[in-house]
Every structure is written in C-alpha cells, then in structure tokens.
Design an enzyme around this catalytic site. Structure first.
Site, mmCIF file in Angstrom:
data_model
loop_
_atom_site.group_PDB
_atom_site.id
_atom_site.type_symbol
_atom_site.label_atom_id
_atom_site.label_comp_id
_atom_site.label_asym_id
_atom_site.label_seq_id
_atom_site.Cartn_x
_atom_site.Cartn_y
_atom_site.Cartn_z
ATOM 1 N N CYS A 1 7.576 -24.217 10.917
ATOM 2 C CA CYS A 1 7.378 -23.512 9.567
ATOM 3 C C CYS A 1 8.237 -22.388 9.549
ATOM 4 C CB CYS A 1 5.921 -23.279 9.433
ATOM 5 S SG CYS A 1 5.478 -22.422 7.822
ATOM 6 N N CYS B 1 2.996 -22.649 13.912
ATOM 7 C CA CYS B 1 3.301 -23.891 13.702
ATOM 8 C C CYS B 1 4.860 -23.943 13.678
ATOM 9 C CB CYS B 1 2.888 -24.217 12.099
ATOM 10 S SG CYS B 1 1.309 -23.861 11.589
ATOM 11 N N CYS C 1 3.171 -15.356 8.372
ATOM 12 C CA CYS C 1 1.914 -16.175 8.860
ATOM 13 C C CYS C 1 1.597 -15.851 9.957
ATOM 14 C CB CYS C 1 2.047 -17.349 8.344
ATOM 15 S SG CYS C 1 0.667 -18.473 8.390
ATOM 16 N N ARG D 1 2.214 -39.360 -1.109
ATOM 17 C CA ARG D 1 3.612 -38.507 -1.828
ATOM 18 C C ARG D 1 4.650 -38.535 -0.660
ATOM 19 N NH1 ARG D 1 1.443 -33.302 -2.632
ATOM 20 N NH2 ARG D 1 0.392 -34.278 -4.338
ATOM 21 N N CYS E 1 0.605 -27.060 -7.679
ATOM 22 C CA CYS E 1 0.206 -26.730 -6.310
ATOM 23 C C CYS E 1 0.641 -25.215 -5.799
ATOM 24 C CB CYS E 1 0.597 -27.553 -5.350
ATOM 25 S SG CYS E 1 0.448 -29.375 -5.709
ATOM 26 N N CYS F 1 -3.994 -27.600 -7.711
ATOM 27 C CA CYS F 1 -3.910 -27.756 -6.167
ATOM 28 C C CYS F 1 -3.700 -26.419 -5.174
ATOM 29 C CB CYS F 1 -3.164 -28.624 -5.586
ATOM 30 S SG CYS F 1 -3.095 -29.296 -3.959
ATOM 31 N N CYS G 1 -6.426 -33.456 -0.264
ATOM 32 C CA CYS G 1 -5.073 -33.989 -0.261
ATOM 33 C C CYS G 1 -4.569 -33.481 1.495
ATOM 34 C CB CYS G 1 -3.969 -32.747 -1.191
ATOM 35 S SG CYS G 1 -2.268 -33.125 -0.882
HETATM 36 N N1 SAM Z 1 -0.781 -22.078 5.368
HETATM 37 C C1 SAM Z 1 -1.179 -23.185 4.919
HETATM 38 C C2 SAM Z 1 -1.608 -24.229 6.000
HETATM 39 O O1 SAM Z 1 -0.800 -24.632 6.671
HETATM 40 O O2 SAM Z 1 -2.462 -25.106 5.514
HETATM 41 C C3 SAM Z 1 -0.548 -23.788 3.511
HETATM 42 C C4 SAM Z 1 0.990 -23.609 3.459
HETATM 43 S S1 SAM Z 1 1.551 -24.738 4.607
HETATM 44 C C5 SAM Z 1 3.481 -24.163 4.431
HETATM 45 C C6 SAM Z 1 1.422 -26.628 4.059
HETATM 46 C C7 SAM Z 1 2.104 -27.522 4.774
HETATM 47 O O3 SAM Z 1 3.627 -27.631 4.565
HETATM 48 C C8 SAM Z 1 2.053 -27.627 6.031
HETATM 49 O O4 SAM Z 1 0.776 -28.074 6.808
HETATM 50 C C9 SAM Z 1 3.230 -28.462 6.643
HETATM 51 O O5 SAM Z 1 2.568 -29.782 6.550
HETATM 52 C C10 SAM Z 1 4.318 -28.187 5.603
HETATM 53 N N2 SAM Z 1 5.450 -28.021 5.955
HETATM 54 C C11 SAM Z 1 5.449 -26.575 6.314
HETATM 55 N N3 SAM Z 1 6.738 -26.319 6.719
HETATM 56 C C12 SAM Z 1 7.710 -27.521 6.721
HETATM 57 C C13 SAM Z 1 8.868 -28.099 7.109
HETATM 58 N N4 SAM Z 1 9.695 -27.174 7.703
HETATM 59 N N5 SAM Z 1 9.032 -29.207 6.973
HETATM 60 C C14 SAM Z 1 8.077 -30.203 6.415
HETATM 61 N N6 SAM Z 1 6.837 -29.828 6.120
HETATM 62 C C15 SAM Z 1 6.635 -28.691 6.250
HETATM 63 FE FE1 SF4 Z 2 1.174 -20.384 8.245
HETATM 64 FE FE2 SF4 Z 2 3.364 -22.107 7.931
HETATM 65 FE FE3 SF4 Z 2 1.358 -22.838 9.624
HETATM 66 FE FE4 SF4 Z 2 0.735 -22.728 7.135
HETATM 67 S S1 SF4 Z 2 2.082 -23.920 7.949
HETATM 68 S S2 SF4 Z 2 -0.414 -21.731 8.724
HETATM 69 S S3 SF4 Z 2 2.255 -21.193 6.428
HETATM 70 S S4 SF4 Z 2 2.675 -21.038 9.777
#
Ligand code: SAM
Ligand code: SF4
Ligand code: DTB
Length: 352
Positions: A64, A61, A57, A264, A101, A132, A192
């Site tokens: 992530c 973040c 990606c 949730r 989802c 979702c 959500c």
């Molecule tokens: N890329 C899209 C986004 O960021 O909206 C969708 C997928 S992203 C993985 C969805 C959510 O997963 C993130 O906004 C975050 O809140 C949660 N998430 C991701 N990595 C995580 C982690 N290591 N622990 C807890 N929640 C996580």
């Molecule tokens: Fe990309 Fe992960 Fe951020 Fe979603 S949460 S935008 S998958 S880096």
C-alpha cells in the site's frame, strides 16, 4: 432453485485447485455459462472511487502506497470536507457512475470522524448514487451507525490467503478482518470484499483466498479482484509479475464459486492490455472502477474505457433499485432518471 442452493460455502481446496487446473477454454466456458445464468452478460457495474483521507496510515500493508511505514512520496492529508466530497460524487454520477466508493487510510475510524462520514453517506446518497465506504476495521456500533446513515456497501478486503497473510500485513490479523465483515453483515449492509493477486503468493494461496471469500454466508455481494499496482517505495515494488492468464483464471474461478456476486476487475487495469481486460469480462468480471484515479494511483482515462466498452459491446449496468432517501424520494427519482440518461449517453457515445 433457492438463493441458498445457488451459494456453496464448503468448497474444498482440492476442488478449487481442480477448477484452476482446467484447460483454459473449458474454464472460461464454464465461467461464462455461470455468468449468463445470473447476470445480463454485457452489463458492467460502474463505480467511482475517491480517497477522502489520504496517506500516513498506521498499518503496514506491504502493497500500500498509503502506509506510513514506507516512503512513497504521499503527504498526510486531513479528512476531506463533506461539501468537496459531494462535488466529486456529483461529477462521478454525471459521468455515468452508479456507485460512489469513499476510502480512508485509517486503521479504523475515530469516534469524532463518525458524524462526518455519516453526513457524507447521507449527502452522496441523496444524489441518487449507491454508497460504499472503506475505512478500515469497524466495530458493530460503528457499522450500525453507517447503516443507519444509509450506507449500502462496506469494503474490507481479506487481501490474500490466511497462510500468506502474515507475509503482507502484521498490524491487523486475518481474524480481525473477518470480524469487521461480520459487523458489516449484522448491521444489514452489503459486503464488498476481495483481494490482491500478484503479491508473490502461490496458486494455492489464490485458491485459499477464494475459499475464504466463498465461505462467507451469504456470499459477498461484491468481490473486488485487484492486480497489485507496484508502487515505488513499497516493499512489493519489485515483486515478480503475475502472468495475466493466471489472473484471468482467478476471475473465472471466483465467478464459478460465487455465481451471484458482482466480481470486480479492480485495481491494475492501467497496466493491463485491452485483450486481458476483455478476457476478464469473458471470465465473468462484471464491475469496474471508472474514472482517472483509484485512490492514489492511476486508472484508465474515462474515454479509454468508453472506447473499450464500445469495442466489446458492453454497457454500464443500470440499477434496478435506487434506495430513495425517505425524505427525498423525488430527488432520488430524478437522480435515477439522470443516471439512466447518462448511462445511455455513455453507451451511445461509445458506439459513435
Ligand atoms: N484502509 C482501509 C483498508 O485497508 O481496509 C481502506 C483503504 S485500502 C487502500 C483498500 C484496499 O485497496 C486494500 O484492502 C487493498 O486490497 C487495496 N489496495 C491497496 N493498495 C493496493 C495496490 N497497490 N494494488 C492493489 N490493490 C491495492
Ligand atoms: Fe492503511 Fe493501506 Fe493498509 Fe488500508 S491498505 S489499512 S490504507 S496501509
Ligand atoms: C479495492 O478492492 N480496491 C480499491 C478499493 N477496493 C478501495 C482500492 C485500490 C487501491 C489501489 C492503490 C491506490 O490507488 O492507492
């Protein structure tokens, strides 16, 4: 009381801090009373997650595992084929999930991806599941297309307070997140949105995140509260653990502030004791992800969750409204009956 009267959007930080500061028992009692006033107290909504496009990606973040900025050992995968997604959705439905989802590691969907994800929505919905998606930022036009395809919920998390946000993500602003939520709402889909706790934020940040979520009007139908899953290779891998009781407090405060929303107990259950999870349900959490995987990390095995439901006398929430595809009402009705039978089986299984 009217729906609007039940939803407050003007919580001050002082009021929220005061809820956090209540004696634990008083806070949990108030959350439990709120929960019981709006929901069947022992029903838990059950969703299953699937990563339809994993890794690489462009966003940064810090929590992530799928960010291309960090090396977490994940490869870059292409968008899954519709047929494979449908196979997974059918299996989730047959295991008792009521919502499916689908998540993609994108900043936002490309135009050429849209017809494919729309087809996923149509076919998963035809199985009688609620749908979702979480695909990153969406324009109003893209949100409209997803709604037209029949998408029920769009997930896009605020993640943390506006003040702490810049410490966690620099490639997308907090304001852009609100814009996406606005597009989702305007397109007529259910919202959500939630956040992650345990990223080194302060209690005030947790209050400010909940303040932002409750300021959405109407409140989001679904509020995922994730406990950070610390993935090696991400910048947050060594952040200090959040006291589980602080996590429970945040669930209780979310329940009180957003009485009609499903809250949730989201990521992080794999590392949580059964007692902490039980407290989360007592604090008003009434939704989980069910199935051995979240997107890329582990979730408790399904049989462990069945055993936990059994111990706590919980049962999967059955949907009172499955939106039958207009051209496929009979199939959706059949799927609904199958889902109900499965949900009952899950409850019986659990009590065996
Ligand atoms: N890329 C899209 C986004 O960021 O909206 C969708 C997928 S992203 C993985 C969805 C959510 O997963 C993130 O906004 C975050 O809140 C949660 N998430 C991701 N990595 C995580 C982690 N290591 N622990 C807890 N929640 C996580
Ligand atoms: Fe990309 Fe992960 Fe951020 Fe979603 S949460 S935008 S998958 S880096
Ligand atoms: C949400 O709030 N949590 C889910 C879902 N929405 C998309 C994702 C959790 C991801 C945890 C890390 C992983 O498995 O990659």
């Amino acid at each position: 009381m009217s729906e609007a009267a039940l939803q407050r959007h003007d919580w001050s930080i002082d009021e929220i801090n005061a809820l956090f500061a209540l004696p634990f028992n008083d806070l949990l009692l108030r959350a439990q009373q709120t929960h019981r006033a709006h929901f069947e107290p022992n029903a838990v909504q059950v969703s299953t997650l699937l990563s339809i496009k994993t890794g690489a990606c462009p966003e940064d973040c810090k929590y992530c595992p799928q960010s291309g900025h960090y090396n977490t050992g994940l490869g870059k995968e292409k968008l899954m084929e519709v047929e494979k997604v449908v196979t997974q959705a059918r299996a989730a439905r047959d295991a008792g999930a009521s919502r499916f989802c689908m998540g993609a590691a994108w900043k936002s969907p490309r135009e050429r991806d849209m017809p494919v994800v729309e087809e996923m929505v149509r076919q998963v919905k035809a199985l009688g599941l609620e749908t979702c998606m979480t695909l990153g930022s969406v324009s109003d036009k893209q949100a409209g297309k997803l709604a037209e395809a029949g998408l029920d919920y769009y997930n896009h998390n605020l993640d943390t307070s506006p003040e702490y946000y810049g410490e966690i993500i620099t490639t997308r602003t907090f304001g852009e997140r609100l814009e996406t939520l606005d597009h989702v709402r305007s397109a007529g889909m259910k919202v959500c949105t939630g956040g992650i706790l345990g990223m080194g934020e302060s209690e005030r940040d947790r209050s400010a995140l909940l303040q932002q979520l409750a300021s959405l009007n109407p409140h989001p139908e679904s509020v995922p509260i994730n406990m950070l899953v610390k993935v090696p290779g991400t910048p947050l891998e060594n952040v200090e653990d959040l006291d589980p009781l602080e996590f429970i407090r945040a669930i209780a405060v979310a329940r009180i502030m957003m009485p009609q929303s499903h809250v949730r107990l989201s990521a992080g259950r794999e590392n949580m004791s059964e007692s902490t999870q039980a407290l989360a349900f007592m604090a008003g959490a009434n939704s989980i992800f069910y199935g051995d995987k979240l997107l890329t990390t582990d979730n408790p095995q399904a049989d462990r969750d069945r055993a936990l439901f059994n111990k706590l006398g919980l049962h999967p929430e059955t949907r009172d409204a499955v939106h039958a595809g207009e051209d496929d009402a009979e199939a959706a009705q059949l799927a609904r009956q199958m889902h109900l039978a499965k949900a009952r089986e899950l409850a019986v299984d659990a009590s065996a």
